[in-house]
Design an enzyme around this catalytic site. Structure first.
Site, mmCIF file in Angstrom:
data_model
loop_
_atom_site.group_PDB
_atom_site.id
_atom_site.type_symbol
_atom_site.label_atom_id
_atom_site.label_comp_id
_atom_site.label_asym_id
_atom_site.label_seq_id
_atom_site.Cartn_x
_atom_site.Cartn_y
_atom_site.Cartn_z
ATOM 1 C CG HIS A 1 -22.048 -0.521 -42.299
ATOM 2 N ND1 HIS A 1 -22.515 -1.387 -43.251
ATOM 3 C CD2 HIS A 1 -22.286 0.719 -42.779
ATOM 4 C CE1 HIS A 1 -23.015 -0.703 -44.271
ATOM 5 N NE2 HIS A 1 -22.887 0.583 -44.010
ATOM 6 C CB SER B 1 -19.204 3.714 -43.864
ATOM 7 O OG SER B 1 -20.325 3.140 -43.247
ATOM 8 C CD GLN C 1 -17.091 -0.951 -50.462
ATOM 9 O OE1 GLN C 1 -16.415 -1.868 -49.994
ATOM 10 N NE2 GLN C 1 -18.397 -0.860 -50.261
ATOM 11 C CB ALA D 1 -20.275 6.552 -46.070
ATOM 12 C CB THR D 2 -25.772 7.744 -46.863
ATOM 13 O OG1 THR D 2 -25.654 6.438 -47.433
ATOM 14 C CG2 THR D 2 -26.872 8.523 -47.564
ATOM 15 C CB CYS E 1 -27.154 1.580 -52.165
ATOM 16 S SG CYS E 1 -26.000 1.409 -50.824
HETATM 17 N N1 PMP Z 1 -20.117 4.927 -50.516
HETATM 18 C C1 PMP Z 1 -19.805 3.688 -50.890
HETATM 19 C C2 PMP Z 1 -18.718 3.486 -51.897
HETATM 20 C C3 PMP Z 1 -20.477 2.596 -50.336
HETATM 21 O O1 PMP Z 1 -20.163 1.354 -50.726
HETATM 22 C C4 PMP Z 1 -21.496 2.835 -49.389
HETATM 23 C C5 PMP Z 1 -22.270 1.686 -48.789
HETATM 24 N N2 PMP Z 1 -23.048 0.978 -49.724
HETATM 25 C C6 PMP Z 1 -21.782 4.159 -49.020
HETATM 26 C C7 PMP Z 1 -21.068 5.172 -49.596
HETATM 27 C C8 PMP Z 1 -22.843 4.477 -48.006
HETATM 28 O O2 PMP Z 1 -22.404 4.144 -46.710
HETATM 29 P P1 PMP Z 1 -23.406 3.992 -45.487
HETATM 30 O O3 PMP Z 1 -24.000 2.621 -45.604
HETATM 31 O O4 PMP Z 1 -22.550 4.139 -44.269
HETATM 32 O O5 PMP Z 1 -24.423 5.068 -45.590
#
Ligand code: PMP
Length: 384
Positions: free
Chosen positions: A202, A200, A180, A72-73, A325
Protein backbone atom coordinates in the site's frame (compact mmCIF):
# COMPACT_ATOMS: atom_id res chain seq x y z
CA UNK A 1 -11.61 19.32 -0.82
CA UNK A 2 -8.65 18.06 1.18
CA UNK A 3 -5.25 18.16 -0.49
CA UNK A 4 -3.65 14.73 -0.07
CA UNK A 5 -0.04 14.97 1.08
CA UNK A 6 0.16 11.74 3.05
CA UNK A 7 1.52 9.22 0.54
CA UNK A 8 4.07 7.95 3.06
CA UNK A 9 1.15 6.80 5.22
CA UNK A 10 -0.67 5.20 2.29
CA UNK A 11 -0.87 5.71 -1.44
CA UNK A 12 -4.09 5.66 -3.46
CA UNK A 13 -4.58 2.34 -5.24
CA UNK A 14 -3.48 2.72 -8.88
CA UNK A 15 -6.36 2.13 -11.35
CA UNK A 16 -4.38 -0.68 -13.01
CA UNK A 17 -4.06 -2.36 -9.62
CA UNK A 18 -7.77 -2.07 -8.85
CA UNK A 19 -8.58 -3.51 -12.29
CA UNK A 20 -6.22 -6.47 -11.81
CA UNK A 21 -7.66 -7.22 -8.38
CA UNK A 22 -11.25 -6.97 -9.59
CA UNK A 23 -10.55 -9.29 -12.50
CA UNK A 24 -9.02 -11.95 -10.22
CA UNK A 25 -11.97 -11.69 -7.84
CA UNK A 26 -14.47 -11.97 -10.69
CA UNK A 27 -12.79 -14.64 -12.80
CA UNK A 28 -14.44 -18.05 -12.25
CA UNK A 29 -11.21 -19.73 -13.36
CA UNK A 30 -9.22 -18.16 -10.51
CA UNK A 31 -11.25 -19.05 -7.45
CA UNK A 32 -9.37 -22.15 -6.25
CA UNK A 33 -6.85 -22.37 -3.45
CA UNK A 34 -3.43 -21.70 -4.99
CA UNK A 35 -2.00 -24.57 -2.93
CA UNK A 36 -4.45 -27.09 -4.43
CA UNK A 37 -2.99 -29.65 -6.78
CA UNK A 38 -5.50 -29.53 -9.63
CA UNK A 39 -5.94 -27.35 -12.71
CA UNK A 40 -7.99 -24.56 -11.04
CA UNK A 41 -5.46 -24.54 -8.17
CA UNK A 42 -2.61 -24.26 -10.63
CA UNK A 43 -4.38 -21.37 -12.40
CA UNK A 44 -4.59 -19.53 -9.06
CA UNK A 45 -0.95 -20.42 -8.37
CA UNK A 46 0.04 -18.74 -11.63
CA UNK A 47 -1.32 -15.46 -10.18
CA UNK A 48 0.87 -15.95 -7.10
CA UNK A 49 3.90 -16.78 -9.24
CA UNK A 50 3.44 -13.67 -11.37
CA UNK A 51 3.22 -11.51 -8.25
CA UNK A 52 6.33 -13.11 -6.79
CA UNK A 53 8.23 -12.45 -10.00
CA UNK A 54 7.10 -8.80 -10.10
CA UNK A 55 7.99 -8.08 -6.46
CA UNK A 56 11.31 -9.90 -6.87
CA UNK A 57 12.21 -7.81 -9.91
CA UNK A 58 11.42 -4.61 -8.03
CA UNK A 59 13.95 -5.46 -5.31
CA UNK A 60 16.59 -7.36 -7.32
CA UNK A 61 15.75 -10.77 -5.84
CA UNK A 62 14.71 -14.16 -7.23
CA UNK A 63 11.02 -15.06 -7.33
CA UNK A 64 11.54 -17.89 -4.83
CA UNK A 65 12.98 -15.46 -2.31
CA UNK A 66 9.69 -13.61 -1.78
CA UNK A 67 7.60 -14.51 1.26
CA UNK A 68 4.20 -12.80 1.24
CA UNK A 69 2.88 -11.39 4.50
CA UNK A 70 -0.04 -9.27 5.70
CA UNK A 71 2.08 -6.12 5.37
CA UNK A 72 5.39 -4.70 6.43
CA UNK A 73 4.49 -4.75 10.11
CA UNK A 74 4.41 -8.53 9.86
CA UNK A 75 7.48 -8.62 7.58
CA UNK A 76 9.47 -6.61 10.12
CA UNK A 77 8.33 -8.79 13.01
CA UNK A 78 9.15 -11.95 11.09
CA UNK A 79 12.57 -10.62 10.11
CA UNK A 80 13.61 -9.34 13.53
CA UNK A 81 12.13 -12.03 15.77
CA UNK A 82 12.56 -14.83 13.25
CA UNK A 83 16.21 -14.11 12.48
CA UNK A 84 17.40 -13.35 16.01
CA UNK A 85 15.65 -16.34 17.57
CA UNK A 86 16.84 -18.66 14.79
CA UNK A 87 20.46 -17.56 15.27
CA UNK A 88 20.45 -17.36 19.06
CA UNK A 89 22.90 -20.25 19.42
CA UNK A 90 25.41 -18.16 17.47
CA UNK A 91 24.94 -15.00 19.52
CA UNK A 92 22.44 -12.76 21.22
CA UNK A 93 23.45 -9.29 20.12
CA UNK A 94 21.28 -7.17 17.83
CA UNK A 95 21.90 -3.67 16.45
CA UNK A 96 19.12 -1.29 15.46
CA UNK A 97 18.23 2.40 15.82
CA UNK A 98 15.86 4.33 18.03
CA UNK A 99 14.58 5.92 14.80
CA UNK A 100 13.29 2.71 13.23
CA UNK A 101 9.61 2.13 12.57
CA UNK A 102 7.58 0.89 15.55
CA UNK A 103 7.30 -2.52 13.87
CA UNK A 104 11.08 -2.92 14.25
CA UNK A 105 11.45 -1.14 17.60
CA UNK A 106 8.77 -3.21 19.35
CA UNK A 107 10.11 -6.64 18.26
CA UNK A 108 13.59 -5.53 19.35
CA UNK A 109 12.17 -4.65 22.77
CA UNK A 110 10.64 -8.13 22.82
CA UNK A 111 14.07 -9.61 22.08
CA UNK A 112 15.44 -7.71 25.09
CA UNK A 113 12.80 -9.37 27.25
CA UNK A 114 14.00 -12.71 25.86
CA UNK A 115 17.58 -12.07 26.94
CA UNK A 116 19.06 -10.52 23.80
CA UNK A 117 21.24 -7.45 24.09
CA UNK A 118 20.11 -4.72 21.72
CA UNK A 119 22.37 -1.77 20.84
CA UNK A 120 20.16 1.23 20.03
CA UNK A 121 21.96 3.62 17.68
CA UNK A 122 20.98 7.28 17.59
CA UNK A 123 21.36 9.33 14.42
CA UNK A 124 23.39 12.50 14.09
CA UNK A 125 21.63 15.87 13.78
CA UNK A 126 20.82 15.16 10.12
CA UNK A 127 18.85 12.02 11.08
CA UNK A 128 21.23 9.53 9.43
CA UNK A 129 22.88 6.50 11.01
CA UNK A 130 26.32 6.27 9.41
CA UNK A 131 28.04 2.91 8.80
CA UNK A 132 30.89 3.92 11.14
CA UNK A 133 28.40 3.86 14.02
CA UNK A 134 27.58 0.25 13.19
CA UNK A 135 31.26 -0.62 12.72
CA UNK A 136 31.95 0.71 16.22
CA UNK A 137 29.47 -1.62 17.92
CA UNK A 138 29.32 -4.75 15.75
CA UNK A 139 30.89 -7.82 17.39
CA UNK A 140 31.33 -11.55 16.84
CA UNK A 141 28.04 -12.36 18.60
CA UNK A 142 26.00 -9.81 16.56
CA UNK A 143 23.41 -11.92 14.77
CA UNK A 144 21.24 -9.19 13.26
CA UNK A 145 21.45 -5.54 12.23
CA UNK A 146 18.11 -3.93 11.38
CA UNK A 147 18.19 -0.46 9.80
CA UNK A 148 15.81 1.18 7.36
CA UNK A 149 16.71 2.54 3.92
CA UNK A 150 14.47 5.63 4.01
CA UNK A 151 13.17 7.03 7.26
CA UNK A 152 9.39 7.29 7.13
CA UNK A 153 9.18 10.48 9.20
CA UNK A 154 11.86 12.71 7.75
CA UNK A 155 12.80 10.93 4.51
CA UNK A 156 16.56 10.67 5.04
CA UNK A 157 18.33 7.91 3.08
CA UNK A 158 20.84 5.56 4.66
CA UNK A 159 23.79 3.97 2.88
CA UNK A 160 22.49 0.41 2.71
CA UNK A 161 25.33 -0.87 0.51
CA UNK A 162 27.95 0.23 3.05
CA UNK A 163 25.93 -1.40 5.82
CA UNK A 164 25.70 -4.55 3.73
CA UNK A 165 29.48 -4.77 3.29
CA UNK A 166 30.00 -4.26 6.98
CA UNK A 167 27.44 -6.84 8.09
CA UNK A 168 28.66 -9.41 5.57
CA UNK A 169 32.21 -9.13 6.83
CA UNK A 170 31.01 -9.74 10.40
CA UNK A 171 28.50 -12.45 9.36
CA UNK A 172 25.66 -10.48 10.93
CA UNK A 173 22.44 -10.67 8.93
CA UNK A 174 21.28 -7.30 7.65
CA UNK A 175 17.56 -6.58 7.66
CA UNK A 176 16.41 -3.47 5.81
CA UNK A 177 12.95 -1.94 6.12
CA UNK A 178 12.60 -0.66 2.55
CA UNK A 179 8.92 0.28 2.82
CA UNK A 180 9.51 3.96 2.02
CA UNK A 181 12.34 3.27 -0.42
CA UNK A 182 10.57 0.88 -2.80
CA UNK A 183 9.39 2.68 -5.91
CA UNK A 184 11.29 5.85 -4.99
CA UNK A 185 14.90 4.74 -4.61
CA UNK A 186 16.86 1.87 -6.11
CA UNK A 187 16.33 -1.19 -3.93
CA UNK A 188 18.62 -4.09 -4.81
CA UNK A 189 19.15 -6.84 -2.27
CA UNK A 190 22.02 -8.45 -4.19
CA UNK A 191 23.98 -5.32 -4.99
CA UNK A 192 23.60 -4.04 -1.43
CA UNK A 193 24.16 -7.45 0.21
CA UNK A 194 20.93 -7.32 2.16
CA UNK A 195 19.86 -10.59 3.80
CA UNK A 196 16.27 -9.68 4.69
CA UNK A 197 14.16 -6.84 3.30
CA UNK A 198 10.61 -5.66 4.02
CA UNK A 199 8.22 -4.03 1.57
CA UNK A 200 4.54 -3.12 1.69
CA UNK A 201 2.04 -2.97 -1.21
CA UNK A 202 0.00 0.00 0.00
CA UNK A 203 3.00 2.33 -0.08
CA UNK A 204 3.49 1.78 -3.82
CA UNK A 205 -0.04 2.04 -5.19
CA UNK A 206 -1.09 -1.47 -4.16
CA UNK A 207 -3.75 -2.67 -1.73
CA UNK A 208 -3.49 -2.50 2.05
CA UNK A 209 -2.97 -5.69 4.02
CA UNK A 210 -0.26 -7.33 1.92
CA UNK A 211 3.50 -7.07 1.95
CA UNK A 212 6.59 -9.20 1.54
CA UNK A 213 9.71 -10.27 3.31
CA UNK A 214 12.54 -10.87 0.87
CA UNK A 215 15.18 -13.41 1.93
CA UNK A 216 18.55 -13.95 0.32
CA UNK A 217 18.25 -17.70 -0.17
CA UNK A 218 21.99 -18.26 -0.23
CA UNK A 219 22.27 -16.84 3.30
CA UNK A 220 18.91 -17.23 5.03
CA UNK A 221 17.52 -20.72 4.70
CA UNK A 222 15.33 -20.61 7.76
CA UNK A 223 13.87 -18.32 10.35
CA UNK A 224 12.12 -19.06 13.59
CA UNK A 225 8.51 -18.99 12.35
CA UNK A 226 5.98 -16.58 13.84
CA UNK A 227 3.03 -18.57 12.52
CA UNK A 228 2.61 -22.30 12.62
CA UNK A 229 0.25 -23.96 10.21
CA UNK A 230 0.21 -25.61 6.80
CA UNK A 231 3.39 -25.70 4.80
CA UNK A 232 2.65 -22.76 2.49
CA UNK A 233 5.64 -20.59 1.60
CA UNK A 234 8.02 -23.28 2.88
CA UNK A 235 6.43 -22.98 6.31
CA UNK A 236 8.02 -19.53 6.71
CA UNK A 237 4.64 -17.92 6.62
CA UNK A 238 1.83 -20.43 6.31
CA UNK A 239 -1.75 -19.60 5.39
CA UNK A 240 -3.79 -19.57 2.18
CA UNK A 241 -2.39 -16.90 -0.09
CA UNK A 242 -4.76 -14.02 -1.00
CA UNK A 243 -4.62 -14.24 -4.79
CA UNK A 244 -6.48 -10.98 -5.47
CA UNK A 245 -4.25 -9.04 -3.07
CA UNK A 246 -1.16 -10.53 -4.66
CA UNK A 247 -2.41 -9.71 -8.16
CA UNK A 248 -2.69 -6.09 -7.02
CA UNK A 249 0.72 -6.13 -5.33
CA UNK A 250 2.32 -7.58 -8.47
CA UNK A 251 0.86 -4.90 -10.75
CA UNK A 252 1.86 -2.18 -8.26
CA UNK A 253 5.41 -3.55 -8.22
CA UNK A 254 5.51 -3.57 -12.03
CA UNK A 255 4.29 0.03 -12.15
CA UNK A 256 6.78 1.10 -9.48
CA UNK A 257 9.67 -0.46 -11.36
CA UNK A 258 8.64 0.80 -14.80
CA UNK A 259 8.16 4.36 -13.52
CA UNK A 260 11.02 4.47 -11.04
CA UNK A 261 13.39 6.81 -12.86
CA UNK A 262 10.79 9.20 -14.23
CA UNK A 263 8.65 9.25 -11.10
CA UNK A 264 11.64 9.75 -8.79
CA UNK A 265 12.78 12.70 -10.94
CA UNK A 266 9.28 14.20 -11.08
CA UNK A 267 8.80 13.84 -7.32
CA UNK A 268 12.26 15.25 -6.60
CA UNK A 269 11.38 18.41 -8.54
CA UNK A 270 8.07 18.73 -6.68
CA UNK A 271 9.77 18.02 -3.36
CA UNK A 272 12.33 20.74 -3.97
CA UNK A 273 9.58 23.18 -4.94
CA UNK A 274 7.67 22.29 -1.76
CA UNK A 275 10.75 22.42 0.40
CA UNK A 276 11.84 25.85 -0.85
CA UNK A 277 8.37 27.32 -0.39
CA UNK A 278 7.81 25.83 3.08
CA UNK A 279 11.15 26.96 4.41
CA UNK A 280 10.50 30.45 3.00
CA UNK A 281 7.69 30.78 5.59
CA UNK A 282 9.42 32.67 8.43
CA UNK A 283 10.77 30.46 11.20
CA UNK A 284 10.02 27.13 9.49
CA UNK A 285 12.80 24.54 9.81
CA UNK A 286 13.47 21.58 7.53
CA UNK A 287 14.17 18.24 9.24
CA UNK A 288 16.94 16.08 7.81
CA UNK A 289 18.83 19.08 6.44
CA UNK A 290 22.20 18.17 5.00
CA UNK A 291 21.34 14.51 4.45
CA UNK A 292 20.35 12.90 1.17
CA UNK A 293 16.58 12.67 1.26
CA UNK A 294 14.07 10.51 -0.59
CA UNK A 295 12.01 12.21 -3.30
CA UNK A 296 8.65 12.00 -1.57
CA UNK A 297 9.02 13.22 2.03
CA UNK A 298 9.41 16.74 3.43
CA UNK A 299 9.27 17.21 7.19
CA UNK A 300 9.25 20.68 8.73
CA UNK A 301 9.03 21.97 12.28
CA UNK A 302 7.46 25.25 13.26
CA UNK A 303 8.93 26.76 16.42
CA UNK A 304 6.68 28.96 18.50
CA UNK A 305 3.35 27.36 17.70
CA UNK A 306 1.42 24.80 19.65
CA UNK A 307 1.14 21.45 17.84
CA UNK A 308 -2.60 21.07 18.30
CA UNK A 309 -3.42 24.59 17.04
CA UNK A 310 -1.20 23.98 14.03
CA UNK A 311 -3.00 20.73 13.31
CA UNK A 312 -6.40 22.44 13.54
CA UNK A 313 -5.22 25.28 11.32
CA UNK A 314 -4.16 22.77 8.64
CA UNK A 315 -7.57 21.09 8.36
CA UNK A 316 -7.64 21.36 4.55
CA UNK A 317 -4.39 19.45 4.22
CA UNK A 318 -4.06 15.68 4.67
CA UNK A 319 -0.58 15.68 6.18
CA UNK A 320 0.92 13.75 9.04
CA UNK A 321 1.98 14.97 12.44
CA UNK A 322 4.83 12.47 12.23
CA UNK A 323 4.40 8.79 11.59
CA UNK A 324 0.76 7.82 11.19
CA UNK A 325 1.45 4.65 13.19
CA UNK A 326 2.50 6.74 16.18
CA UNK A 327 -0.36 9.18 15.81
CA UNK A 328 -2.59 7.39 18.34
CA UNK A 329 -0.61 7.75 21.54
CA UNK A 330 0.12 11.49 21.45
CA UNK A 331 3.79 11.11 22.41
CA UNK A 332 6.30 13.29 20.55
CA UNK A 333 8.06 11.33 17.85
CA UNK A 334 11.20 9.43 18.92
CA UNK A 335 12.80 10.32 15.59
CA UNK A 336 12.44 14.04 16.19
CA UNK A 337 13.56 13.73 19.80
CA UNK A 338 16.70 12.01 18.48
CA UNK A 339 17.32 15.00 16.22
CA UNK A 340 17.45 17.14 19.33
CA UNK A 341 13.95 18.65 19.11
CA UNK A 342 12.21 19.54 22.34
CA UNK A 343 8.92 17.74 22.94
CA UNK A 344 7.17 20.98 22.00
CA UNK A 345 9.02 21.36 18.69
CA UNK A 346 8.51 17.69 17.87
CA UNK A 347 4.79 18.21 18.32
CA UNK A 348 4.73 21.18 15.95
CA UNK A 349 6.19 19.11 13.14
CA UNK A 350 4.40 18.38 9.89
CA UNK A 351 5.29 15.70 7.36
CA UNK A 352 4.27 16.28 3.74
CA UNK A 353 4.56 13.26 1.49
CA UNK A 354 4.06 13.22 -2.25
CA UNK A 355 3.04 10.54 -4.69
CA UNK A 356 1.84 9.59 -8.12
CA UNK A 357 -1.08 12.02 -8.31
CA UNK A 358 0.65 15.06 -6.81
CA UNK A 359 0.91 18.09 -9.12
CA UNK A 360 2.85 21.38 -9.00
CA UNK A 361 -0.46 23.24 -8.64
CA UNK A 362 -1.30 21.15 -5.58
CA UNK A 363 2.09 21.90 -4.09
CA UNK A 364 1.42 25.65 -4.53
CA UNK A 365 -2.03 25.31 -2.98
CA UNK A 366 -0.63 23.29 -0.06
CA UNK A 367 2.04 25.89 0.63
CA UNK A 368 -0.56 28.69 0.65
CA UNK A 369 -2.71 26.75 3.14
CA UNK A 370 0.35 26.00 5.24
CA UNK A 371 1.49 29.65 5.37
CA UNK A 372 -2.00 30.82 6.38
CA UNK A 373 -2.26 27.98 8.93
CA UNK A 374 1.09 28.80 10.52
CA UNK A 375 0.19 32.50 10.79
CA UNK A 376 -3.14 31.56 12.37
CA UNK A 377 -1.56 29.11 14.84
CA UNK A 378 1.00 31.75 15.79
CA UNK A 379 -1.78 34.22 16.58
CA UNK A 380 -3.58 31.59 18.69
CA UNK A 381 -0.55 30.40 20.60
CA UNK A 382 2.20 32.95 20.52
CA UNK A 383 5.61 31.78 21.64
CA UNK A 384 6.18 32.11 25.36
N1 PMP B 1 7.93 0.43 7.98
C1 PMP B 1 7.81 1.69 7.56
C2 PMP B 1 9.05 2.49 7.32
C3 PMP B 1 6.55 2.24 7.33
O1 PMP B 1 6.44 3.51 6.92
C4 PMP B 1 5.41 1.44 7.57
C5 PMP B 1 4.02 2.01 7.37
N2 PMP B 1 3.70 3.06 8.25
C6 PMP B 1 5.58 0.12 8.00
C7 PMP B 1 6.85 -0.35 8.18
C8 PMP B 1 4.41 -0.78 8.25
O2 PMP B 1 3.82 -1.19 7.04
P1 PMP B 1 2.36 -1.81 6.96
O3 PMP B 1 1.42 -0.65 6.99
O4 PMP B 1 2.33 -2.55 5.66
O5 PMP B 1 2.19 -2.72 8.12
Amino acid sequence: MTLYFDHAASTPVAPEVAAAMASVLADPALQANPAADHPPGRAALAVVDAAQAAVATLVGALAGEIVFTSGATESNNLAVLGAARWRRARGRHVITAATEHASVVAPCRQLEREGFEVTWLRPGPDGVIVPAQVAAVIRPDTVLVSLMQVNNEIGVVQDVAALGRLCRSADAWLHVDAVQAAGREIVDVRAAQVDLLSVSAHKIGGPKGVGALVLDESRVQRLDYLHHGGGQQRGLRPGTLPTHQLAGFGVAADLARAGLTTEAARLTALRDQLCAALTAVPGVRLNGQGARRAPHIVSVSVPGVEGESLRLALEGLAVSAGAACDAGHGEPSAVLRCLGHSGELARSTVRFSLGRGTTAAEVDAAVRLFAVGVAHARRLAPAA
